[in-house]
Design an enzyme around this catalytic site. Sequence first.
Site, PDB file in Angstrom:
ATOM      1  CE1 TYR A  93       1.884  10.589  -0.483  1.00  0.00           C
ATOM      2  CE2 TYR A  93       2.766  12.373   0.868  1.00  0.00           C
ATOM      3  CZ  TYR A  93       2.080  11.181   0.757  1.00  0.00           C
ATOM      4  OH  TYR A  93       1.572  10.584   1.896  1.00  0.00           O
ATOM      5  CB  SER A 150      -0.201  13.138   4.444  1.00  0.00           C
ATOM      6  OG  SER A 150       1.039  13.680   4.780  1.00  0.00           O
ATOM      7  CE  LYS A 180      -1.580  10.414   0.727  1.00  0.00           C
ATOM      8  NZ  LYS A 180      -2.273   9.118   0.675  1.00  0.00           N
TER       9      LYS A 180
END
Length: 338
Positions: A147, A123, A151
């Site tokens: 989050y 992302s 990643k």
Amino acid sequence: MVLVTGGAGYIGSHTCISLHEAGFDFVVFDNLCNSSQESLARVEKIIGKKIPFYQGDIRNKQDLQSVFDTYKIDSVIHFAGLKAVGESVTIPLHYYDNNISGTLVLCQVMQENNCKKIVFSSSATVYGDPHTTPIKEDFPLSATNPYGRTKLFIEEILRDLYVSDNEYKIILLRYFNPVGAHKSGLIGEDPNGIPNNLMPFISQTAVQKREFLSVFGDDYDTHDGTGVRDYIHVVDLALGHVKALQNMDNVQNVLTVNLGTGKGYSVLDMVKAFEKASGKKVPYKIAPRRAGDVAKCFADPSYAFEVLGWRAQKGVEEMCEDSWRWQSQNPDGYDSKI
Ligand code: NAD
Ligand code: UFG
């Protein structure tokens, strides 16, 4: 055979169609924690073919092994993961377990079955607050929430895997802001509860499920003061995965690629574009900034063209038209009768 983890979700379901159109055979693996099998039923309707589906959790070795026992899996597209930034702050351990432990188990099972090709959903969040825009792949990386850290860590884990064995072919795709839906209006984004993301919030406001949109801040250093993002049509994004698979064998080292359009639109630009595409009013109120948001985030997508021959084709009008078709035909998402 391609294993698509998280294939019942928003990006995964669109990618299934693109894989089918490009002639790939695939099997979907999903625990349906943020999706429903209805999305796959609708994909089957669109492609006119049954999709092999396993309901299972990527953290469960046996669940995954049963897929490898049934099919000769050559490569994996790994979408499965939790993705809500705010929720990740509240339940970080669950995010680390699901996303990181899940990816570790997946990689172990791949290794045990001699499967060494993986495309991973990363992302633009890994760029944190970029020092400038457009963003290139070699910009410094950072994360501001659990989050984002999942990643970043998974990217590192996959790089370590390559160092340990250079036969691995690994592609990290860093998505910017996926929006839009398939032309049929049969599949699209179906968030649970109140949407966190801009586009589903706008479209639910247009069908009067929400009273008004809160615009998070109008004092950013952007052309109209509201946040600027690189919105990319989910079908373009899906095609990026097909290009990744098609170019997999030429990959040297770990290939890291931005998937964006290179164009930035503000929140108010998107409201206007959506109103134009839908013919509906999207009432909004200016609200305080949302914690953790950056002013501007858009890609330099030139490397994707150079190494994958991929470039986004669809503009913001088409993104809004297609989101609107999905939303208006399915006001209650996959619970809507068609
Ligand atoms: P989504 O929630 O619609 O799809 C993810 C799918 O993974 C869901 O179907 C869910 O049920 C499944 N899943 C989650 N945990 C699982 C587990 N432990 N085992 C098996 N299945 C599991 O999300 P999406 O928007 O399609 O995103 C796909 C991927 O792309 C995610 O990894 C996400 O982090 C990443 N990504 C998304 C965006 C975005 O804005 N949508 C942006 C950048 C990156
Ligand atoms: N926004 C509003 N009101 C809303 C929702 C969003 O004004 O109700 C604004 C945000 O402040 C931001 C823009 O709309 O300026 C886009 O916000 P989104 O929540 O749609 O998307 P983000 O750019 O914050 O983040 C998304 C995903 C992340 C991912 C990132 C980059 O949620 O997981 O894109 O890919 F990491």
